[in-house]
Design an enzyme around this catalytic site. Structure first.
Site, PDB file in Angstrom:
ATOM      1  N   ASP A  64       0.802  -1.232   0.000  1.00  0.00           N
ATOM      2  CA  ASP A  64       0.000   0.000   0.000  1.00  0.00           C
ATOM      3  C   ASP A  64       0.833   1.279   0.000  1.00  0.00           C
ATOM      4  O   ASP A  64       0.348   2.337  -0.357  1.00  0.00           O
ATOM      5  CB  ASP A  64      -0.949   0.018   1.225  1.00  0.00           C
ATOM      6  N   HIS A  65       2.101   1.191   0.389  1.00  0.00           N
ATOM      7  CA  HIS A  65       2.909   2.407   0.538  1.00  0.00           C
ATOM      8  C   HIS A  65       3.598   2.815  -0.762  1.00  0.00           C
ATOM      9  O   HIS A  65       3.518   3.941  -1.197  1.00  0.00           O
ATOM     10  CB  HIS A  65       3.993   2.201   1.611  1.00  0.00           C
ATOM     11  N   ASP A 119       3.862  -1.398  11.461  1.00  0.00           N
ATOM     12  CA  ASP A 119       3.441  -0.055  11.082  1.00  0.00           C
ATOM     13  C   ASP A 119       2.848   0.577  12.339  1.00  0.00           C
ATOM     14  O   ASP A 119       2.080  -0.072  13.055  1.00  0.00           O
ATOM     15  CB  ASP A 119       2.391  -0.105   9.967  1.00  0.00           C
ATOM     16  N   ARG A 379      -0.400  12.666  10.308  1.00  0.00           N
ATOM     17  CA  ARG A 379       0.924  13.239  10.587  1.00  0.00           C
ATOM     18  C   ARG A 379       1.183  14.446   9.702  1.00  0.00           C
ATOM     19  O   ARG A 379       0.913  14.387   8.495  1.00  0.00           O
ATOM     20  CB  ARG A 379       2.031  12.210  10.331  1.00  0.00           C
ATOM     21  N   SER A 544       6.773   6.962  13.088  1.00  0.00           N
ATOM     22  CA  SER A 544       6.697   5.681  12.387  1.00  0.00           C
ATOM     23  C   SER A 544       7.419   4.547  13.115  1.00  0.00           C
ATOM     24  O   SER A 544       8.303   4.772  13.944  1.00  0.00           O
ATOM     25  CB  SER A 544       7.325   5.899  11.012  1.00  0.00           C
ATOM     26  N   ARG A 546       9.247   2.512  11.418  1.00  0.00           N
ATOM     27  CA  ARG A 546      10.283   2.072  10.475  1.00  0.00           C
ATOM     28  C   ARG A 546      11.597   1.716  11.176  1.00  0.00           C
ATOM     29  O   ARG A 546      12.247   2.564  11.774  1.00  0.00           O
ATOM     30  CB  ARG A 546      10.497   3.121   9.372  1.00  0.00           C
TER      31      ARG A 546
HETATM   32  C1  MIC Z   1       4.020   6.256   8.412  1.00  0.00           C
HETATM   33  O1  MIC Z   1       2.838   6.583   8.500  1.00  0.00           O
HETATM   34  O2  MIC Z   1       4.946   6.972   8.802  1.00  0.00           O
HETATM   35  C2  MIC Z   1       4.367   4.896   7.833  1.00  0.00           C
HETATM   36  C3  MIC Z   1       5.037   5.125   6.551  1.00  0.00           C
HETATM   37  O3  MIC Z   1       3.196   4.167   7.600  1.00  0.00           O
HETATM   38  C4  MIC Z   1       5.247   4.185   8.849  1.00  0.00           C
HETATM   39  C5  MIC Z   1       5.815   2.928   8.379  1.00  0.00           C
HETATM   40  C6  MIC Z   1       6.976   3.104   7.472  1.00  0.00           C
HETATM   41  O4  MIC Z   1       7.791   3.998   7.681  1.00  0.00           O
HETATM   42  O5  MIC Z   1       7.075   2.288   6.563  1.00  0.00           O
HETATM   43  C7  MIC Z   1       4.583   3.905  10.189  1.00  0.00           C
HETATM   44  O6  MIC Z   1       3.643   4.581  10.550  1.00  0.00           O
HETATM   45  O7  MIC Z   1       5.056   3.040  10.945  1.00  0.00           O
HETATM   46 FE1  SF4 Z   2      -0.016   4.765   5.079  1.00  0.00          FE
HETATM   47 FE2  SF4 Z   2       1.246   5.402   7.349  1.00  0.00          FE
HETATM   48 FE3  SF4 Z   2      -0.163   7.231   5.992  1.00  0.00          FE
HETATM   49 FE4  SF4 Z   2      -1.420   5.311   7.227  1.00  0.00          FE
HETATM   50  S1  SF4 Z   2      -0.187   6.895   8.175  1.00  0.00           S
HETATM   51  S2  SF4 Z   2      -1.831   6.038   5.164  1.00  0.00           S
HETATM   52  S3  SF4 Z   2      -0.036   3.586   6.973  1.00  0.00           S
HETATM   53  S4  SF4 Z   2       1.706   6.175   5.305  1.00  0.00           S
END
Ligand code: MIC
Ligand code: SF4
Length: 654
Positions: A64-65, A119, A379, A544, A546
């Site tokens: 999805d990313h 995630d 975010r 995140s 990550r």
């Molecule tokens: C995000 O919202 O920051 C992400 C991208 O979904 C991350 C995961 C990632 O960095 O792959 C998260 O929320 O953990």
């Molecule tokens: Fe995707 Fe993270 Fe954004 Fe949710 S917050 S839509 S999981 S990148």
């Protein structure tokens, strides 16, 4: 004394330790989820542990990313993930099927179960009564292999909701209100449990918005009871069998209680550039906006988007606004297409994006310089949109659509001539799982060949800790450094499966033109055997899950972080990749250390073995201070084993 819902689920899943607040416990994990940006590392590490069929009740791998496909990286990842899922007995939700959290809620989430996801927004599952926790990919790999997940037995914060939301006031405003009370820091070690009669009047998608963005509080997770609303939602997903009623005992005691009267809430916004910079829409109303995006795992459910479509019907998006909608799942998109709502949106001037994370993680739709961008996401960290100096406001879909029509930040209650379209939960969702590949039987599994494109690189293992550390301060940063600061996403996101390449942009936001980069300086020191040290303020590693924010610095030779405080998931990731997380015993010492200072930690290994403190000294002898180590016995063992992967291998062979 009765139990909270959190205590009930924890005690049913307890695999190690005792349920005493603050003590380390291990819990059995029923379900896992991964997404592509964290999933490739997670599965590469899972394979390094021996692979084989997962031991959970259910594991799902989502894409999805990373879906834009500029260059071969994304598609290489998808093929690897699909084939490794087939090899491991894991469901695979293909690119285009939707955002992991939305799809998991719709098709797999189960009240009372535990879910571990790579995630940070995995707590979305709390909307359906799951204990759903975000973690690093390596922790998820261990859970897939049948290992417990370790956490500190949390304190439980009861958020008592009373009353009912007024028209145009949304679930998003509930969580924004809570963020205004609790902020994004200082909440490590808590779980939020919603209670009170106001809960009954919130649907599952509304609850999921609240638990989703609860991640921004920095709590371990958030959870709602499972009740008639939950049953209705599951029945409409043809999954009524997964339903069970769940709630706290009536005499349960919470460690703290906050009361929110839903009737008193008003439309709110998180202003640039932190999810806890909350103001009311009335306060900031009138500010011109040039971009509005509705979507992300926070606000892209069927009911959210139907409300948006009804408001848009017969109207036109302001000519100075670029307006996009990204439905959370293919199920949602299909339903909007079938009932005509999609046409209403398109006619009004909406750009329809595919079902995925998209702009939320800087995959396109970056705003112009200096303009206000309104988003329904969770975010708004500086630069996350892909534009330096961005002005991103986080709002409800109600506020977003009202503002898209007027071109100014608009309180939806002030939208002239529009009555609030109350959307009912459908009796039946249109279900089509043909983009979810189910696990195969053993004979079919044996035939699967895992496809590994050349951009998929097995990450390097951490080095064992030295007895004494000679370190160099590579960076001194301030408070609330997010994992987006440490490991940028956006155009670099496609490098997730290739640590040597991705590591080049560690702390890219602090790199200055014409000067050596963080990565360059770190590698130069590493080649001389000098360890990298990072100095940070409060809440280091917010945001995140990550693990690249630990994995890539580790690759560059970082072995120590010294911060005023470190957030939960990031701290676990640091330990998993053998970076020692220190806190300043006296936060004032932060002011006495500067970038490029040389530091010595003579008792490093001994301290990791058995002490809660260690002396850290400047090599020139001018200053000495105490570093605090808040570690469980298991954390110590992981660090002494040179990381979680080695530790797990050792345990398995024992
Ligand atoms: C995000 O919202 O920051 C992400 C991208 O979904 C991350 C995961 C990632 O960095 O792959 C998260 O929320 O953990
Ligand atoms: Fe995707 Fe993270 Fe954004 Fe949710 S917050 S839509 S999981 S990148």
């Amino acid at each position: 004394m009765g139990q909270t819902l959190v205590e009930k689920i924890l005690s049913q899943h307890l695999a190690d330790g005792t349920l005493v607040t603050g003590e380390q416990i291990g819990i059995r994990i029923d379900q896992t989820l991964t997404q592509d940006a964290t999933g490739t590392t997670s599965y590469l590490l899972y394979e390094s542990m021996g692979g084989g069929r997962v031991k959970t009740d259910l594991s799902v791998s989502y894409v999805d990313h990373n879906m834009a496909g500029f260059g071969p990286e994304n598609h290489n990842d998808h093929l690897y993930l699909q084939t490794v899922a087939a090899k491991s007995g894991v469901y695979h939700s293909r690119a285009g099927n939707g955002i992991c959290h939305q799809v998991h809620l719709e098709r797999f989430g189960k009240p009372g179960a535990t879910l571990l996801g790579s995630d940070s927004h995995t707590p979305t599952g709390g909307g359906i009564g799951m204990l759903a926790i975000g973690a690093g990919g390596l922790d998820v790999a261990v859970a897939m292999a049948g290992g417990p997940f370790y956490l500190k037995c949390p304190k439980v914060l009861g958020v008592k909701l009373t009353g009912e939301l007024n028209d145009w006031v949304a679930a998003k405003d509930v969580i924004l209100k809570l963020l205004s009370i609790l902020s994004t820091k200082g909440n490590v070690g808590w779980v939020v449990e919603y209670c009170g009669d106001g809960v009954e009047r919130l649907s599952v998608p509304q609850r999921a918005t609240i638990t989703n963005m609860g991640a921004e509080l920095g709590v371990t997770t958030s959870i709602f009871p499972s009740d008639e609303q939950t049953r209705t939602f599951l029945a409409a997903q043809k999954r009524e069998n997964d339903y069970q009623p769940l709630a706290a005992d009536s005499d349960a005691e919470y460690d703290r209680v906050i009361e929110i009267d839903l009737n008193e809430l008003e439309p709110l916004a998180a202003c640039p550039s932190s999810p806890d910079n909350i103001k009311s829409i009335r306060e900031i109303g009138g500010l011109e906006t040039r971009q509005v995006v509705i979507g992300s795992c926070t606000n892209s459910s069927y009911t959210d988007l139907m409300m948006v479509a009804k408001v848009l019907k017969g109207r036109r998006v302001n000519e100075m606004v670029e307006f996009a909608i990204a439905p959370g799942s293919r199920e949602v998109l299909n339903m909007l297409a079938e009932n005509g709502a999609l046409a209403d949106m398109i006619t009004a001037g909406a750009r329809v994006l595919e079902s995925g994370c998209g702009p939320c993680i800087g995959q396109g739709f970056s705003p112009a310089n200096g303009v206000v961008s309104l988003r329904t996401f969770n975010r708004n960290f500086a630069g996350r949109s892909g534009t330096k100096g961005d002005q991103v406001y986080l709002v409800s879909p109600e506020t977003a659509v009202a503002s898209a029509l007027t071109g100014k930040i608009t309180d939806p209650r002030d939208l002239p001539g529009v009555t609030f379209p109350k959307i009912k939960m459908p009796n039946k969702f249109v279900i089509n799982d043909n983009m979810i590949e189910p696990p195969l039987d053993d004979a079919e599994t044996a035939k699967i060949e895992i496809l590994r494109g050349p951009t998929i690189v097995v990450p390097e293992a951490p080095k064992p800790l030295p007895e004494k550390l000679a370190g160099h301060v590579l960076l001194k940063c301030g408070d609330k450094i997010t994992t987006d600061h440490i490991m940028p996403a956006g155009t670099f996101l496609k490098l997730r499966s290739n640590v040597p390449e991705y590591a080049k942009v560690v702390f890219n936001c602090f790199n200055e033109e014409g000067k050596p980069t963080f990565a360059g300086r770190a590698l130069a020191l590493k080649s001389k055997g000098v360890a990298g040290v990072i100095i940070a303020g409060e809440s280091y590693g917010q945001g995140s899950s990550r693990e690249h924010a630990a994995l890539c610095p580790m690759y560059l030779g970082v072995q120590v972080v010294i911060a005023k405080s470190i957030e939960r998931i990031h701290k676990a990731n640091l330990i998993n990749f053998c970076i020692v997380p220190f806190e300043f015993a006296d936060p004032a010492d932060y002011d006495k250390i500067e970038r490029d200072d040389e530091l010595r930690i003579d008792g490093l290994l001994e301290a990791v073995k058995s002490s809660d403190t260690v002396k850290i000294a400047k090599t020139d002898g001018s200053f000495e201070f105490v570093g605090k180590l808040a570690l469980s016995d298991r954390d110590r063992e992981i660090l002494l084993s040179a990381g979680l992967l080695n530790y797990t291998r050792k345990k398995v062979s024992e």
